[in-house]
Scaffold this active site. Structure first.
Site, PDB file in Angstrom:
ATOM      1  N   THR A  11       0.834  -1.212   0.000  1.00 32.69           N
ATOM      2  CA  THR A  11       0.000   0.000   0.000  1.00 32.69           C
ATOM      3  C   THR A  11       0.870   1.265   0.000  1.00 32.69           C
ATOM      4  OG1 THR A  11      -1.658  -1.214   1.261  1.00 32.69           O
ATOM      5  CG2 THR A  11      -1.855   1.171   1.261  1.00 32.69           C
ATOM      6  N   VAL A  12       1.815   1.342   0.928  1.00 30.34           N
ATOM      7  CA  VAL A  12       2.606   2.578   1.040  1.00 30.34           C
ATOM      8  C   VAL A  12       3.624   2.681  -0.104  1.00 30.34           C
ATOM      9  CG1 VAL A  12       4.072   3.973   2.537  1.00 30.34           C
ATOM     10  CG2 VAL A  12       2.276   2.569   3.547  1.00 30.34           C
ATOM     11  N   LYS A 100       7.002   1.785  11.932  1.00 33.29           N
ATOM     12  CA  LYS A 100       7.070   2.122  13.374  1.00 33.29           C
ATOM     13  C   LYS A 100       7.628   0.987  14.210  1.00 33.29           C
ATOM     14  CE  LYS A 100       2.994   0.979  11.761  1.00 33.29           C
ATOM     15  NZ  LYS A 100       1.783   1.415  11.126  1.00 33.29           N
ATOM     16  N   GLU A 124       9.354  10.244   9.418  1.00 31.63           N
ATOM     17  CA  GLU A 124       8.156  11.057   9.685  1.00 31.63           C
ATOM     18  C   GLU A 124       6.870  10.237   9.647  1.00 31.63           C
ATOM     19  OE1 GLU A 124       7.714  14.663  10.431  1.00 31.63           O
ATOM     20  OE2 GLU A 124       6.058  13.405  11.053  1.00 31.63           O
ATOM     21  N   ILE A 131       0.584  13.188   9.013  1.00 32.48           N
ATOM     22  CA  ILE A 131       0.725  14.400   9.845  1.00 32.48           C
ATOM     23  C   ILE A 131       2.203  14.664  10.152  1.00 32.48           C
ATOM     24  CG2 ILE A 131       0.083  15.497  12.026  1.00 32.48           C
ATOM     25  CD1 ILE A 131      -2.123  13.411  12.321  1.00 32.48           C
ATOM     26  N   GLY A 182      -7.113  -0.089   3.465  1.00 36.33           N
ATOM     27  CA  GLY A 182      -5.642  -0.059   3.583  1.00 36.33           C
ATOM     28  C   GLY A 182      -5.178   0.629   4.855  1.00 36.33           C
ATOM     29  N   ASP A 196       0.229  -0.866  18.018  1.00 36.26           N
ATOM     30  CA  ASP A 196       0.655   0.129  17.034  1.00 36.26           C
ATOM     31  C   ASP A 196       0.748   1.519  17.688  1.00 36.26           C
ATOM     32  OD1 ASP A 196       0.921   0.836  14.001  1.00 36.26           O
ATOM     33  OD2 ASP A 196      -0.638   2.191  14.744  1.00 36.26           O
ATOM     34  N   LYS A 200       4.038   4.078  18.498  1.00 35.35           N
ATOM     35  CA  LYS A 200       4.052   5.483  18.061  1.00 35.35           C
ATOM     36  C   LYS A 200       4.278   6.434  19.234  1.00 35.35           C
ATOM     37  CE  LYS A 200       1.198   4.543  13.993  1.00 35.35           C
ATOM     38  NZ  LYS A 200      -0.186   4.382  13.512  1.00 35.35           N
ATOM     39  N   GLY A 297      -3.397   5.209   5.548  1.00 36.06           N
ATOM     40  CA  GLY A 297      -3.870   5.249   4.154  1.00 36.06           C
ATOM     41  C   GLY A 297      -2.708   5.493   3.214  1.00 36.06           C
TER      42      GLY A 297
HETATM   43  N1  HSE Z   1      -2.498   0.552  10.998  1.00 32.36           N
HETATM   44  C1  HSE Z   1      -2.013   1.882  11.211  1.00 32.36           C
HETATM   45  C2  HSE Z   1      -3.173   2.747  11.655  1.00 32.36           C
HETATM   46  C3  HSE Z   1      -1.408   2.383   9.939  1.00 32.36           C
HETATM   47  O1  HSE Z   1      -4.315   2.317  11.511  1.00 32.36           O
HETATM   48  O2  HSE Z   1      -2.959   3.854  12.147  1.00 32.36           O
HETATM   49  C4  HSE Z   1      -0.677   3.688  10.069  1.00 32.36           C
HETATM   50  O3  HSE Z   1       0.418   3.586  10.928  1.00 32.36           O
END
Ligand code: HSE
Length: 404
Positions: A11-12, A100, A124, A131, A182, A196, A200, A297
């Site tokens: 995706t990215v 991450k 970033e 963001i 995604g 996740d 972060k 996304g």
């Molecule tokens: N799965 C992560 C989220 C993707 O939903 O924020 C972006 O880091």
């Protein structure tokens, strides 16, 4: 012209190619030279996709090509990303990543290698998706003692909680939609169990305080216990429920945790819905600063990645100073942190009296839609006291921290 390589065409990765193609002129002007994707590494084939012309299955093609000056790692996961990224940095190539897991686990080491080699390791997109938050913490809010960071840091869970709140939607259907869009991780447990967001907040805290916060030391709860009943109570209280990653400085001590919180309407994070993320940073002189945008996304994440590529190209031969030492960040004991708790306990003979005996003065809340239980909000108590008191009841339907 500067040649780059992209590790991972998911995706990215495909988003990075799309952003570089779509915004070709703008990106090149800002970088000061043309950015050319020379290789894309992926194990898969993509018949019919123009990427085929630059696709390789062999990482050594990239590592051994001296013309490749910047490598974009968007594979996700710690391995083989860590091995590839480290080799690239040691070979004198700057690396940009959205990963991450990699950054939270190996950030300080990779930054040190970049510094020693006069190149850059930029990340970033690893927190907050599209963001800008890593760069502002590293180079804008540098005059302040940061007294708090509190953020909706996971797009998938925010999307799920928003749909549950607004539409009473069922959890599994909404999670599936987030995956189709995604947003979700390959293993969505990382989203819904809070892992996740935990990585972060660990990254942001490490950057804000310049030392390493090991993510495994961050108390982490996800959203899997949140039900539609919780949202009904939240509405009655004029609140909503959000998964927050928080670091607070209280009496000079830092506390970090990830947990669902009931937020009042007055919170700047209250209205941040769907896949959007919001991060509220408080500094002792700047006061509140708020960051808002799409947290997941394809294109928003790729936007952050490509902005790092531009920075890497602009700073070729110069290391952008990023202070994130290997030394562990000293943290306060989570058990000593105080919070108010919203609690739901099955009703029965003497339960009300027992609640008052155990928790002291509490505020009871009732709503017509839910019967057979007692719901209340405690005064501020320590995490340790709450855990002990909870065990005095046979069953607790749910408990959520309250930010008011
Ligand atoms: N799965 C992560 C989220 C993707 O939903 O924020 C972006 O880091």
């Amino acid at each position: 012209m500067v040649n780059i390589a992209v590790l991972g065409y998911g995706t990215v990765g495909s988003g990075v190619a799309e952003v570089i193609n779509t915004n070709h002129d703008i990106v090149n002007k800002r970088a000061g030279q043309e950015i050319n994707i020379k290789y894309v590494l992926d194990l898969r084939d993509f018949p019919g996709d123009p990427v085929t012309e630059i696709l390789t299955h062999d990482f050594n093609d990239i590592l051994n090509d001296e013309d490749v000056k910047v490598v974009v790692e968007v594979m996700g996961g710690v391995e083989p990303a860590y091995t590839f990224v480290k080799k690239c940095l040691l070979a004198g190539k700057s690396v940009v990543t959205s990963n991450k897991e990699l950054v939270a686990a190996h950030g300080p080491e990779l930054l040190e290698i970049a510094k020693d080699n006069n190149i850059n390791f930029l990340f970033e997109a690893s927190a907050g998706g599209g963001i800008p938050i890593v760069r502002p913490l590293n180079s804008s809010i540098t005059a302040d003692d940061i007294t708090g960071i509190s953020g909706i840091l996971n797009g998938t869970t925010n999307y799920i909680l928003t749909k549950m709140s607004n539409e009473g939607a069922d959890y599994d259907t909404v999670l599936k939609q987030a995956q189709e869009l995604g947003y979700a991780e390959r293993n969505p447990e990382a989203d819904v169990e809070g892992g996740d967001a935990c990585r972060k907040i660990a990254i942001l805290t490490s950057i804000a305080y310049g030392k390493h916060l090991d993510y495994s030391r961050v108390h982490t709860e996800g959203i899997t216990s949140i039900t539609s009943e919780d949202f009904l109570y939240a509405k009655k209280l004029g609140a909503t429920i959000k998964l927050l990653g928080t670091t607070e400085k209280i009496d000079g001590r830092l506390y970090s945790f990830v947990a669902p919180m009931m937020l009042p309407k007055s919170s700047p994070l209250y209205g941040i819905d769907d896949v959007f993320n919001g991060i509220l940073v408080h500094g002792n002189v700047v006061d509140d600063v708020m960051f808002y945008g799409r947290g997941a996304g394809k294109l928003p994440t790729a936007s952050a990645v490509v902005s790092d590529v531009v920075d890497a190209v602009k700073h070729m031969g110069t290391n952008i100073m990023t202070i994130w030492d290997k030394e562990p960040l000293e943290m306060g004991d989570f058990n000593e942190l105080t919070n108010r708790f919203f609690v739901r306990i099955p009703n029965g003979d003497g339960i009300k009296e027992k609640i008052e005996a155990v928790f002291g003065s509490v505020e009871f809340i009732s709503i017509p839609e839910v019967t057979g239980e007692l719901a209340f909000i405690t005064d501020k108590i320590t995490e340790a006291a709450f855990s002990t008191n909870k065990l005095k009841f046979e069953y607790v339907n749910n408990a959520i921290r309250v930010a008011f």
